[in-house]
Every structure is written in structure tokens, then in C-alpha cells.
Scaffold this motif. Sequence first.
Motif, PDB file in Angstrom:
ATOM      1  N   HIS A  54       2.855   9.895  -6.065  1.00 45.22           N
ATOM      2  CA  HIS A  54       3.545  11.177  -5.865  1.00 45.22           C
ATOM      3  C   HIS A  54       4.745  11.352  -6.796  1.00 45.22           C
ATOM      4  O   HIS A  54       5.452  12.360  -6.691  1.00 45.22           O
ATOM      5  N   ILE A  55       4.973  10.413  -7.697  1.00 38.15           N
ATOM      6  CA  ILE A  55       6.102  10.531  -8.624  1.00 38.15           C
ATOM      7  C   ILE A  55       6.043  11.823  -9.453  1.00 38.15           C
ATOM      8  O   ILE A  55       7.098  12.453  -9.681  1.00 38.15           O
ATOM      9  N   PRO A  56       4.866  12.270  -9.918  1.00 36.46           N
ATOM     10  CA  PRO A  56       4.825  13.536 -10.673  1.00 36.46           C
ATOM     11  C   PRO A  56       5.362  14.739  -9.896  1.00 36.46           C
ATOM     12  O   PRO A  56       5.749  15.737 -10.500  1.00 36.46           O
ATOM     13  N   SER A  95       0.834  -1.212   0.000  1.00 37.27           N
ATOM     14  CA  SER A  95       0.000   0.000   0.000  1.00 37.27           C
ATOM     15  C   SER A  95       0.862   1.254   0.000  1.00 37.27           C
ATOM     16  O   SER A  95       0.519   2.266  -0.626  1.00 37.27           O
ATOM     17  N   SER A  96       2.022   1.185   0.663  1.00 38.14           N
ATOM     18  CA  SER A  96       2.932   2.340   0.714  1.00 38.14           C
ATOM     19  C   SER A  96       3.592   2.591  -0.633  1.00 38.14           C
ATOM     20  O   SER A  96       3.781   3.743  -1.037  1.00 38.14           O
ATOM     21  N   LEU A  97       3.925   1.521  -1.337  1.00 37.24           N
ATOM     22  CA  LEU A  97       4.516   1.671  -2.666  1.00 37.24           C
ATOM     23  C   LEU A  97       3.522   2.306  -3.636  1.00 37.24           C
ATOM     24  O   LEU A  97       3.896   3.154  -4.463  1.00 37.24           O
ATOM     25  N   VAL A  98       2.261   1.914  -3.537  1.00 41.79           N
ATOM     26  CA  VAL A  98       1.235   2.512  -4.391  1.00 41.79           C
ATOM     27  C   VAL A  98       1.087   3.997  -4.063  1.00 41.79           C
ATOM     28  O   VAL A  98       1.019   4.843  -4.957  1.00 41.79           O
ATOM     29  N   GLN A 100      10.156  24.077  -3.785  1.00 47.23           N
ATOM     30  CA  GLN A 100      10.239  22.827  -4.544  1.00 47.23           C
ATOM     31  C   GLN A 100       9.027  21.917  -4.291  1.00 47.23           C
ATOM     32  O   GLN A 100       8.994  20.786  -4.741  1.00 47.23           O
ATOM     33  N   ASP A 101       8.039  22.414  -3.573  1.00 47.47           N
ATOM     34  CA  ASP A 101       6.901  21.596  -3.169  1.00 47.47           C
ATOM     35  C   ASP A 101       5.694  21.873  -4.047  1.00 47.47           C
ATOM     36  O   ASP A 101       5.656  22.849  -4.806  1.00 47.47           O
ATOM     37  N   VAL A 102       4.687  21.004  -3.933  1.00 47.84           N
ATOM     38  CA  VAL A 102       3.454  21.189  -4.694  1.00 47.84           C
ATOM     39  C   VAL A 102       2.753  22.482  -4.294  1.00 47.84           C
ATOM     40  O   VAL A 102       1.961  23.035  -5.051  1.00 47.84           O
ATOM     41  N   PHE A 103       3.039  22.983  -3.082  1.00 51.22           N
ATOM     42  CA  PHE A 103       2.406  24.214  -2.597  1.00 51.22           C
ATOM     43  C   PHE A 103       3.229  25.468  -2.922  1.00 51.22           C
ATOM     44  O   PHE A 103       2.955  26.543  -2.389  1.00 51.22           O
ATOM     45  N   LYS A 104       4.231  25.338  -3.772  1.00 50.61           N
ATOM     46  CA  LYS A 104       5.104  26.476  -4.085  1.00 50.61           C
ATOM     47  C   LYS A 104       4.279  27.658  -4.605  1.00 50.61           C
ATOM     48  O   LYS A 104       3.335  27.500  -5.373  1.00 50.61           O
ATOM     49  N   VAL A 135       9.667   9.291  -2.719  1.00 48.85           N
ATOM     50  CA  VAL A 135      10.334   8.479  -1.698  1.00 48.85           C
ATOM     51  C   VAL A 135       9.796   8.842  -0.314  1.00 48.85           C
ATOM     52  O   VAL A 135       9.488   7.959   0.509  1.00 48.85           O
ATOM     53  N   GLY A 136       9.667  10.148  -0.068  1.00 48.66           N
ATOM     54  CA  GLY A 136       9.134  10.594   1.214  1.00 48.66           C
ATOM     55  C   GLY A 136       7.708  10.111   1.435  1.00 48.66           C
ATOM     56  O   GLY A 136       7.335   9.716   2.550  1.00 48.66           O
ATOM     57  N   ALA A 137       6.897  10.130   0.374  1.00 45.51           N
ATOM     58  CA  ALA A 137       5.512   9.665   0.477  1.00 45.51           C
ATOM     59  C   ALA A 137       5.458   8.167   0.758  1.00 45.51           C
ATOM     60  O   ALA A 137       4.596   7.696   1.500  1.00 45.51           O
ATOM     61  N   THR A 138       6.388   7.426   0.161  1.00 48.31           N
ATOM     62  CA  THR A 138       6.437   5.978   0.406  1.00 48.31           C
ATOM     63  C   THR A 138       6.763   5.700   1.867  1.00 48.31           C
ATOM     64  O   THR A 138       6.130   4.850   2.508  1.00 48.31           O
ATOM     65  N   ILE A 139       7.727   6.427   2.400  1.00 43.68           N
ATOM     66  CA  ILE A 139       8.100   6.257   3.808  1.00 43.68           C
ATOM     67  C   ILE A 139       6.943   6.670   4.705  1.00 43.68           C
ATOM     68  O   ILE A 139       6.624   5.989   5.694  1.00 43.68           O
TER      69      ILE A 139
END
Length: 280
Positions: A186-188, A178-181, A236-240, A195-199
Amino acid sequence: MIWLDLARRGKTNWWRYLVAWPLAILIAIVTITVLLAAPIWLHWLPASITGDMQSAAHPIVFYGSQGLTFALFLFGFWAAIRLMHGKRFSDIRGAWSWRSFLTGMGVWLVVLIVLTLIDYVIRPKGFHLSLSLTPVAVLVAIVGLLVQTFTEEFVFRGYLSQSLLLATKNQVVAIVLSSLVFGAMHIPNGIPQAVGATIFGLVATTMAIRTGSLSLSYGVHFMNNLFGAIIVVSAQDVFKGAPALITQNTPDLMWSDTAIGAVAMLAATALLLRSRKKAV
């Protein structure tokens, strides 16, 4: 195991899961088209709103549309789960605890402040005081992020992890898959964020399975996104570009932030689960 018991509720034939996922996405896409896309196509809304919906620099439209979009995805998944499995909402959410939710928020806020201070010590010139927030923008951001983070918890830590746990009868496998999915989604946003989202997925799913509830992981997830959206916004974030108290531009620290954040997540998870166990 509470999480496995919840997963077993309702109709759990394997083929129902194969139907439920595309059905959920279809329902979400149809409702999003009707409520968001169609008004733009029919010129009931200005065409420029499309760009505003994709840029955090326009926080009211951005967070408002994000909240509505995720609310419709939540509706799509809940409708499909109800139709295909006959489950109750609480079967996916688990037992709710406001105390756990607020504890998750509080502990992770402290962690985020510490991580930010570490970055500031390393790269002080990468931080700038913005103070560009408005009360309306903050309110819309809070509401939108409450919906967004709960939807992700419901889908990934709830429905997906339960279905994998039911299929494999193995906690570790369910947590990892489930973590890999979740990370792949979040790859885009870039490899470091994926990687952070997977962790994060690993620790959040562990919280859900160990506590039998989404409350704790939801509190952590919400605070994580809220902090990055209105308190310290990364370039560098989606909220930039979003109005914030502080802006951070330290691209050279992205991987070190990911590594340090991973250690912090593991430590916070151990602390939260231990404190909850003592309180029971």
C-alpha cells in the motif's frame, strides 16, 4: 492450532512455496493480459477505458475492472496453490461462517461511523453531502469490492500467513511479517495508508489465526473498503472522486485518523475475538 494444521495440509516442501508465488503471479498476468489488455490493444474496447479503469470517478468501469483483475489474481493463486501443494480451497480459507462475516461487517461499520463523527466534530467544513450514488454504481462497487477484499484475505491472511507460520512455528513472527508485506503493497497510496494497512494486517492476521478462518477478517475488510468507496469517500484515498453519500476532504487529519483507527482496530479485534470465544 487450527491455522497451523491447515498450513500442514498438502505438499509443503519449502521449494514449492518459492515456485508457487511467481507461478501464481505469472498465471494472473497472462489471464489479465488476455481478458483485459488484449481487447484494448485490438481496439475491441475504446482506448479511453484505460483511464476510466484507474479512476473511481467512473465507478462502473473502475470497480468492474478492479473486480475482474482481483478475480484473476485469485484464480492465479488458487491454480498455483493447487498445482504446487495439492491443497483444497478450504485449506486456505478455513472454516467458513456467515455469522462471523456479518459480525465483522457490523462491528466495523459502527467503528467507522464513530471515527467519521470524530473527524466531523474536529473539521466540519471538510465534509460535504454528495448524494451522487446510482443503484448500478453501488451494485458494481459491492461486487467488485467483495472480490477484491476476499482476494487480499486469501493471499495475505490465508496463503502467506500460513506459509510463514509453517516456516517459523511462531504466531507473532508470522503475523508481523505478513502484515509488513501487506503494508508495503500500500506504499503507492501514501505512507499513512501504508501504516494503516500494516496495522490492519496485524489485526486481520490475528483474527484468521485465532479463529481458524478468513470469515471475520473478510467481513471487517469488506466493510472498511465499502464504507470508504460509497458512504464517506476521502479526497486523499484511492477511492477519491467516486460517487458517494458524503465526501471528506481533511488532509490534515490523515495521521490522527491513522492513530485513532489503529486504537479502534485493536479494540474491535479484542471485542470480536472475545465475543466469538463466548459463543463457542
